[in-house]
Write a protein that holds these residues in place. Structure first.
Motif, mmCIF file in Angstrom:
data_model
loop_
_atom_site.group_PDB
_atom_site.id
_atom_site.type_symbol
_atom_site.label_atom_id
_atom_site.label_comp_id
_atom_site.label_asym_id
_atom_site.label_seq_id
_atom_site.Cartn_x
_atom_site.Cartn_y
_atom_site.Cartn_z
ATOM 1 N N SER A 1 21.131 29.857 18.331
ATOM 2 C CA SER A 1 21.674 30.089 16.992
ATOM 3 C C SER A 1 20.531 30.106 15.989
ATOM 4 N N LEU A 2 20.583 31.074 15.092
ATOM 5 C CA LEU A 2 19.591 31.199 14.026
ATOM 6 C C LEU A 2 20.321 31.154 12.695
ATOM 7 N N HIS A 3 19.932 30.220 11.816
ATOM 8 C CA HIS A 3 20.580 30.058 10.528
ATOM 9 C C HIS A 3 19.559 30.294 9.415
ATOM 10 N N TYR A 4 19.843 31.291 8.573
ATOM 11 C CA TYR A 4 18.962 31.620 7.442
ATOM 12 C C TYR A 4 19.721 31.390 6.152
ATOM 13 N N ARG A 5 19.087 30.670 5.233
ATOM 14 C CA ARG A 5 19.704 30.341 3.955
ATOM 15 C C ARG A 5 18.796 30.785 2.822
ATOM 16 N N LEU A 6 19.337 31.568 1.889
ATOM 17 C CA LEU A 6 18.605 32.007 0.706
ATOM 18 C C LEU A 6 19.331 31.480 -0.517
ATOM 19 N N ARG A 7 18.729 30.507 -1.189
ATOM 20 C CA ARG A 7 19.293 29.963 -2.419
ATOM 21 C C ARG A 7 18.484 30.469 -3.599
ATOM 22 N N GLN A 8 19.160 31.050 -4.567
ATOM 23 C CA GLN A 8 18.487 31.574 -5.735
ATOM 24 C C GLN A 8 18.140 30.454 -6.711
ATOM 25 N N SER A 9 17.366 30.768 -7.734
ATOM 26 C CA SER A 9 16.899 29.766 -8.688
ATOM 27 C C SER A 9 18.005 29.379 -9.669
ATOM 28 N N LYS A 10 17.818 28.244 -10.310
ATOM 29 C CA LYS A 10 18.727 27.775 -11.351
ATOM 30 C C LYS A 10 17.895 27.353 -12.551
ATOM 31 N N GLU A 11 18.056 28.067 -13.660
ATOM 32 C CA GLU A 11 17.273 27.795 -14.860
ATOM 33 C C GLU A 11 18.095 27.090 -15.934
ATOM 34 N N ASP A 12 19.378 27.459 -16.066
ATOM 35 C CA ASP A 12 20.239 26.846 -17.083
ATOM 36 C C ASP A 12 20.787 25.541 -16.528
ATOM 37 N N VAL A 13 20.278 24.420 -17.029
ATOM 38 C CA VAL A 13 20.655 23.113 -16.493
ATOM 39 C C VAL A 13 21.324 22.279 -17.574
ATOM 40 N N ALA A 14 22.159 21.351 -17.135
ATOM 41 C CA ALA A 14 22.849 20.439 -18.041
ATOM 42 C C ALA A 14 22.064 19.144 -18.169
ATOM 43 N N GLY B 1 20.804 15.600 -17.492
ATOM 44 C CA GLY B 1 20.685 14.890 -16.230
ATOM 45 C C GLY B 1 20.302 15.765 -15.065
ATOM 46 N N GLU B 2 19.933 17.046 -15.337
ATOM 47 C CA GLU B 2 19.562 17.966 -14.271
ATOM 48 C C GLU B 2 18.150 18.499 -14.491
ATOM 49 N N GLN B 3 17.600 19.114 -13.452
ATOM 50 C CA GLN B 3 16.308 19.773 -13.511
ATOM 51 C C GLN B 3 16.432 21.171 -12.918
ATOM 52 N N ALA B 4 15.522 22.053 -13.311
ATOM 53 C CA ALA B 4 15.561 23.434 -12.823
ATOM 54 C C ALA B 4 15.250 23.479 -11.329
ATOM 55 N N LEU B 5 15.825 24.482 -10.667
ATOM 56 C CA LEU B 5 15.600 24.683 -9.242
ATOM 57 C C LEU B 5 14.931 26.031 -9.016
ATOM 58 N N ALA B 6 13.889 26.044 -8.198
ATOM 59 C CA ALA B 6 13.262 27.301 -7.802
ATOM 60 C C ALA B 6 14.035 27.905 -6.635
ATOM 61 N N SER B 7 13.910 29.208 -6.473
ATOM 62 C CA SER B 7 14.548 29.860 -5.329
ATOM 63 C C SER B 7 13.845 29.415 -4.045
ATOM 64 N N VAL B 8 14.595 29.439 -2.945
ATOM 65 C CA VAL B 8 14.026 28.998 -1.679
ATOM 66 C C VAL B 8 14.772 29.679 -0.537
ATOM 67 N N PRO C 1 25.569 24.747 -20.476
ATOM 68 C CA PRO C 1 25.897 24.695 -19.043
ATOM 69 C C PRO C 1 26.562 23.383 -18.650
ATOM 70 N N LEU C 2 27.546 23.479 -17.755
ATOM 71 C CA LEU C 2 28.158 22.296 -17.168
ATOM 72 C C LEU C 2 27.281 21.784 -16.027
ATOM 73 N N ALA C 3 27.349 20.490 -15.797
ATOM 74 C CA ALA C 3 26.590 19.900 -14.698
ATOM 75 C C ALA C 3 27.225 20.255 -13.358
ATOM 76 N N ASP C 4 26.399 20.244 -12.313
ATOM 77 C CA ASP C 4 26.827 20.395 -10.918
ATOM 78 C C ASP C 4 27.241 21.810 -10.549
ATOM 79 N N ILE C 5 26.860 22.806 -11.349
ATOM 80 C CA ILE C 5 27.113 24.194 -10.992
ATOM 81 C C ILE C 5 26.009 24.644 -10.038
ATOM 82 N N ALA C 6 26.397 25.106 -8.861
ATOM 83 C CA ALA C 6 25.416 25.459 -7.837
ATOM 84 C C ALA C 6 24.839 26.841 -8.083
ATOM 85 N N PRO C 7 23.568 27.057 -7.762
ATOM 86 C CA PRO C 7 22.995 28.405 -7.858
ATOM 87 C C PRO C 7 23.565 29.318 -6.779
ATOM 88 N N ALA C 8 23.430 30.619 -6.980
ATOM 89 C CA ALA C 8 23.927 31.592 -6.002
ATOM 90 C C ALA C 8 23.214 31.391 -4.667
#
Length: 645
Positions: free
Chosen positions: A570-583, A585-592, A547-554
Motif C-alpha cells: 500500500s502506498l499513501h500520498y498526502r498533499l496538504r495545502q498551506s493555511k495563511e488565514d488563522v484565528a 491561538g493558531e499559527q500559519a501552516l506551510a504546504s506539505v 477566520p474561525l479556529a480549527d478550519i483545516a486547510p485543503a
C-alpha cells in the motif's frame, strides 16, 4: 477479574496486569480455537472506507439517513496506529486538532473540541479537557470499527453533536489472535490478545512509549504507558429477547503532553488516567430496545512551570444514563420513537499548588458541579418508487448545578432529508439543526490547565447550527464516486479568549459560517489493484469576516493497493495545502506532501508480518495550526506481527 487486575494493583505493576489478563484469556481460548479459521490476506484494501448513514439504531430498524457518515473497519488495516485520531485523519472532512501526543484531538467539518460528540459503543464520553475527547484510552487493536457522523446530528444524539459524532465499536466476532508491534519513533511497543466464543468477545492490550527527538532537535514529550481491555457478552433469553453487556476498563500512567512550551516554560504530565465503562442492553427482535450505561473516570495532571511553581489537578466524575427506542412500520412508512436520560454526577476538580522545592502552598476546588439531560425524539421515513423522504424531531431539557449557580434550558431540533435513487446514481439534500449547551468547565471551572489559567463564564448561551448538505453518489460495480457540498450557519459560537497574560476565558460570538466540499473515489482496476482518492476543502469565518479556529486547510489523499499472492503493498500520498488565514491561538501552516508505504506478508494461515515506513521523505511539518503544536515525527518505521490461533 479484569477490573481487579487494573484497579486493585499498584500502577507500577504492569507486567502483573498483562500476565493476569493473559492467563484469563488463555483459559478461555479453547472454546473457539478449533472452530475458527484464519482470514485471507486482504479481501479488501488496507484502509476500506464504507459509506453508510448514521442511525443510532438501537432496534436494528436501519432508518438513519439524517447525516452522512464514514466507517473504517479495523480488520482492513495492516498495522493499527496507537491513536484513534490517526485513523480518523484518513476520512474526508476529519482533521487532526490540538497539540498532539497520545491525547491527539480531532475536528469534523471545522467543528472540534466539545462540538463533536465522542462515543464508545454508543456510550457518550464527556470530559473537562478543553481540547476535547481523544478516545485514546482504548487501544485500536481492541476496536472493530470507527464511525464518523458528519454534520449536526443533535436530532439523534443530543447536545454536543453540533459538528458530528465519533463512535468506536469494540471487537465483535473476531478470531483468536495475538499481536505485537514496534515503532522506531519513541520506541513505541505494544502487545494484544483478542478472542471470541459463541457468547463472548474479549481482549486485552498493553502499549508503552518513550520520549524521542523531533526533526528540529527538540525533545518530544511522547512517553506513556497504558493497559486496556474489553469484554462483551450476550445471551439469548428466548426467540425474541437478547441480553447484552459490555465492560471496558483502562488504566494509563505517565502520559506526557507534547507541546511547544515543553520543556522551557511548561511541563505537563498526566500521572494517571482511569476509565471504567459498562453497558447493559435488552433488545427485542420485534421492535424495541432498552439500555443503561455508566462511565467512571479519574485522571490527574501535573503542571510544572520551571523556576515558578507546580500545580496538581485531580479530576473525577461519574456519568450514567439510560435510553429506549421503539420502531414502528405502517404501509410505506417506517419510524422510531425514543427517549434518552443522561446524567453527570460528582464532577469534581481539585487543585493543589507547590513551590519549586516541593513545599505546599494552597489547595482549592476548581469545579464541583453536576448536570442532567432528558430528551424525547422521533423520526419517520417514506419510500415511494425511487424517492425517499426522512424527517425527525427531538426535544432536550438540560440542567446544570454548581454551588453558586443553577440554570436550565431546553432546545428543539429537527432534520429533513430527500433522496432520489436511479440506477447507479443517488442524489440527496439534507437540512438539519444542531446545538450544544455550554460544558461545565466553560461555565464554572476556574483554575489551572495544561494551556494556562482558565476562568469559566456562567452567562454563556448554547451554540446552535443549521446545516445544508447536498450530495451526489455514483456507485457502479468496480467504482464509487461521492461528492458532498455543505454550508453550516452557527450562532452564539463559544470561543476562548485571553483576558490577561496567561489567563483565558470564554465568550459567545454572534454568528459564524462554514463552507466545505468533500469528494472521494474508489476504483478497483482489477482483482489485485485498487486506487482511492479523497479531497476536502473548508472555509470558516465569523460575523466580522475573521477566520474561525480549527478550519483545516485543503487536502488530497491518494491510496494505492496492490496484492500479489501472499503480499499486499500500500502506498499513501498526502498533499496538504498551506493555511495563511488563522484565528486567535493558531499559527500559519506551510504546504506539505507526505508519503507512507506499507507491506504486508502472510506466509501461511496463522502468521501475518507487517512493515510500514511513514514519512518516507523525512518532511518537517506541523500537523495542526494550534500555536502550541510541535513538529510531527520524521521518517520512522513500524513493525507488526500477528498470530492467528
Amino acid at each position: 477479574m479484569p477490573a481487579y487486575c487494573i484497579f486493585n494493583k499498584s500502577p507500577s505493576s504492569y507486567p502483573i496486569y498483562a500476565t493476569c489478563f493473559l492467563f484469563l484469556n488463555l483459559a478461555l481460548i479453547s472454546e473457539t480455537s478449533a472452530q475458527t479459521q484464519a482470514k485471507s490476506l486482504a479481501a479488501s484494501p488496507a484502509i476500506e472506507r464504507i459509506s453508510v448513514v448514521a442511525s443510532r439504531d438501537l432496534t436494528g430498524a436501519g432508518l438513519g439517513e439524517a447525516a452522512s457518515s464514514d466507517v473504517i473497519d479495523l480488520d482492513d488495516i495492516s498495522i493499527k496506529p496507537a491513536k484513534v485520531a490517526d485513523l480518523l485523519a484518513h476520512i474526508p472532512g476529519v482533521s487532526l486538532n490540538g497539540q498532539g501526543g497520545l491525547w491527539q484531538a480531532y475536528s469534523v467539518r471545522g467543528f472540534s473540541r466539545w462540538r463533536v460528540q465522542s462515543q464508545v459503543a454508543g456510550i457518550p464520553i464527556y470530559t473537562e479537557r478543553r481540547a476535547g475527547n481523544a478516545l485514546s484510552f482504548i487501544d485500536p487493536n481492541l476496536l472493530q470499527t470507527v464511525e464518523v457522523v458528519k454534520g449536526p446530528a443533535s436530532s439523534f444524539y443530543g447536545s454536543g453533536a453540533l459538528g458530528g459524532v465519533v463512535n468506536l465499536a469494540p471487537i465483535s466476532g473476531v478470531e483468536p489472535q495475538f499481536g505485537a508491534s514496534f515503532d522506531s519513533f519513541a520506541n513505541e511497543t505494544g502487545i494484544y490478545f483478542t478472542n471470541s466464543s459463541a457468547d463472548h468477545d474479549y481482549g486485552v492490550a498493553y502499549r508503552k512509549a518513550d520520549n524521542d527527538t523531533l526533526p528540529d532537535g527538540r525533545e518530544a514529550y511522547s512517553q506513556y504507558e497504558q493497559l486496556s481491555g474489553t469484554w462483551h457478552w450476550q445471551h439469548q433469553l428466548d426467540e425474541q429477547l437478547t441480553l447484552r453487556s459490555l465492560f471496558i476498563p483502562s488504566y494509563g500512567k505517565d502520559i506526557g503532553k507534547n507541546n511547544a512550551d515543553y520543556p522551557e516554560s511548561r511541563i505537563t504530565l498526566y500521572p494517571q488516567e482511569k476509565h471504567l465503562l459498562a453497558k447493559l442492553e435488552l433488545v427485542s427482535a420485534s421492535s424495541w430496545a432498552l439500555g443503561v450505561y455508566g462511565h467512571d473516570q479519574d485522571w490527574q495532571s501535573d503542571i510544572l512551570r520551571p523556576q515558578k511553581r507546580r500545580n496538581l489537578v485531580d479530576y473525577k466524575s461519574l456519568d450514567w444514563g439510560a435510553n429506549g427506542q421503539w420502531a414502528w412500520e405502517v404501509a410505506n412508512w417506517q419510524g422510531r420513537i425514543g427517549a434518552d436520560v443522561n446524567n453527570r454526577s460528582g464532577v469534581r476538580v481539585e487543585e493543589a499548588q507547590y513551590d519549586t522545592s516541593g513545599k505546599f502552598s494552597w489547595q482549592r476546588t476548581n469545579l464541583d458541579a453536576k448536570e442532567s439531560n432528558f430528551a424525547f425524539y422521533g423520526d419517520a421515513k417514506l419510500t415511494q418508487d425511487n424517492w425517499r423522504w426522512h424527517s425527525g424531531v427531538r426535544f432536550d431539557h438540560y440542567q446544570q448545578t454548581s454551588k453558586l449557580d443553577k440554570r436550565s434550558d431546553h432546545r428543539l431540533t429537527g432534520f429533513s432529508s430527500l433522496f432520489y435513487e436511479k440506477g447507479a446514481w443517488l442524489i440527496s439534500a439534507k437540512l438539519g439543526t444542531g446545538f450544544r449547551f455550554p460544558g461545565l468547565s466553560e461555565s464554572y471551572y476556574s483554575g489551572s490547565t495544561g494551556r494556562g489559567a482558565v476562568i469559566g463564564n456562567s452567562e454563556l448561551k448554547p451554540e446552535t447550527a443549521t446545516n445544508l448538505d447536498l450530495g451526489l453518489v455514483w456507485d457502479a460495480q468496480d467504482i464509487r464516486w461521492q461528492l458532498s457540498a455543505y454550508s453550516i450557519w452557527a450562532k452564539h459560537y463559544i470561543e476562548r479568549l485571553t483576558v490577561s497574560e496567561g489567563v483565558l476565558s470564554y465568550r459567545n460570538t454572534d454568528s459564524g459560517k462554514i463552507l466545505g466540499v468533500e469528494s472521494s473515489l474508489r476504483w478497483y482496476l482489477s482483482d489485485d489493484f485498487s486506487v482511492a482518492w479523497n479531497y476536502q476543502w473548508q472555509q470558516g469565518e465569523n460575523e466580522l469576516e475573521q477566520p474561525l479556529a480549527d478550519i483545516a486547510p485543503a487536502e488530497h489523499n491518494i491510496l494505492l493497493d496492490y496484492q500479489y499472492d501472499d503480499w499486499l503493498a500500500s502506498l499513501h500520498y498526502r498533499l496538504r495545502q498551506s493555511k495563511e488565514d488563522v484565528a486567535s491561538g493558531e499559527q500559519a501552516l506551510a504546504s506539505v506532501n507526505v508519503l507512507d508505504i506499507n507491506v504486508k506478508y502472510r506466509p501461511d494461515a496463522a502468521w501475518e508480518l507487517d512493515l510500514a515506513i511513514q514519512n518516507i521523505t523525512d518532511k518537517s511539518y506541523l500537523a495542526t495550526a494550534d500555536d502550541l503544536a510541535t513538529l510531527m515525527p520524521g521518517r520512522h518505521i513500524r513493525l507488526g506481527m500477528t498470530y492467528h490461533y
